[in-house]
Design an enzyme around this catalytic site. Structure first.
Site, short mmCIF file in Angstrom:
data_model
loop_
_atom_site.label_atom_id
_atom_site.label_comp_id
_atom_site.label_asym_id
_atom_site.label_seq_id
_atom_site.Cartn_x
_atom_site.Cartn_y
_atom_site.Cartn_z
N PRO A 1 0.80 -1.19 0.00
CA PRO A 1 0.00 0.00 0.00
C PRO A 1 0.84 1.25 0.00
O PRO A 1 1.86 1.33 0.66
CB PRO A 1 -0.80 -0.10 1.30
N GLU A 2 0.37 2.19 -0.75
CA GLU A 2 0.96 3.53 -0.74
C GLU A 2 -0.03 4.42 0.01
O GLU A 2 -1.01 3.93 0.58
CB GLU A 2 1.20 3.99 -2.18
N HIS B 1 -2.14 -16.36 6.93
CA HIS B 1 -1.12 -15.30 6.98
C HIS B 1 -1.37 -14.28 8.08
O HIS B 1 -0.83 -13.19 8.04
CB HIS B 1 -1.03 -14.62 5.62
N ARG C 1 3.88 -11.65 2.94
CA ARG C 1 5.33 -11.69 2.74
C ARG C 1 6.14 -11.30 3.97
O ARG C 1 7.36 -11.22 3.90
CB ARG C 1 5.70 -10.80 1.54
#
Length: 274
Positions: free
Chosen positions: A2-3, A98, A117
């Site tokens: 995300p930005e 996750h 990740r």
DNA sequence: ACGAGCGCCTGTCGGC
DNA sequence: TGCCGACAGGCGCTCG
């Protein structure tokens, strides 16, 4: 991942809630579960788990790509990095593969930090500036002006792509919105920052703010655009558009590598001046 | 000061 | 079908 616009969308989500998920504002944290130790930047797991217990959520803020969850005593800072997500849901829901950190509230809901990740990080600190103090100006903030931006560009001799990705120089842009901003401003990503005229700096300043505002608008209707691998491209002009015709001049969009990142631009609209 | 290269992680996709 | 490399929205580190 995300930005700035995506983090802002998560901020609003936590603050206002959304279809079935309540706001977390005012909730009391019964306890936390740390499912992957590497999630924590600070403090150590034992201290984290004991210290966060019993604190109330008093506010939700954002600085650049950092989400700031203000608690009664500390500030919980969340950086989603490449693949982080946040979900508010009932504690009876099964845990996903996750899930990395969970805050259980005293009303049966929880906040889950999901992170495929494992690049995302969380800080619990009394002093947020120790984490976010080095960040550059907030691009949608009042102190980010055309004049200050031009001055900043002039004081470095960096390729624009590098400049815009450097969080110490401007906070919140990532690989997508950098390319989109440069495309709108018709500036080559490899141009040196100190080569820009006042007018070009102003164009880039405007483009950045427009692109981010539009991004925030669009997230409102598609919070999960990136995770569904879906149709986000309809909002973007150059990113991930190699070979497609430029929307302005039909020239095929090029892809190059700058800063080890895929960089998309129109070789006709965004020429590199010699 | 600048920028390249790499590591950190897991998953997906395309080519063979 | 399976394997293998390339790639992914971030960022910190080292090195020249």
């Amino acid at each position: 991942m995300p930005e700035l616009p995506e983090v802002e969308t998560f901020r609003k989500y936590l603050l206002q809630g959304e279809s079935g998920a309540p706001s977390i504002l005012g909730k009391k944290i019964d306890n936390a579960e740390l499912l992957w130790d590497g999630t924590l930047a600070e403090p150590e797991p034992d201290e984290f788990l004991s210290r966060i217990q019993g604190q109330f959520v008093t506010g939700i803020g954002r600085r650049g790509k950092n989400l700031l969850v203000n608690l009664s005593r500390d500030c919980l800072i969340i950086h989603l990095r490449m693949s982080g997500e946040l979900v508010v849901e009932e504690q009876t829901n099964p845990l996903g593969k996750h899930y990395r950190l969970i805050l259980n509230f005293n009303d049966g809901f929880r906040l889950a930090f999901i992170n495929v990740r494992k690049f995302g990080r969380v800080w619990l600190t009394e002093d947020p500036s120790s984490v976010i103090g080095q960040l550059g100006p907030e691009p949608l903030g009042d102190d980010f002006t055309p004049e200050s931006f031009h001055q900043s560009l002039q004081s470095h001799s960096r390729q624009l792509k590098y400049f815009l990705l450097d969080q110490k120089l401007i906070a919140g842009l990532g690989n997508i919105y950098t390319d989109e901003s440069l495309y709108r401003a018709k500036l080559n990503p490899a141009r040196k920052s100190d080569s820009l005229s006042v007018t070009e700096s102003q164009q880039l300043w405007e483009s950045i703010r427009e692109i981010l505002r539009e991004g925030i608008q669009n997230q409102g209707s598609s919070i999960d655009w990136m995770y569904q691998g879906g149709d986000y491209q309809k909002y973007l002009s150059v990113y991930n558009s190699e070979g497609l015709p430029c929307q302005r001049c039909k020239t095929p969009i090029k892809r190059i590598k700058i800063a080890q990142r895929s960089t998309y631009y129109c070789p006709n609209c965004q020429p590199l001046p010699e």
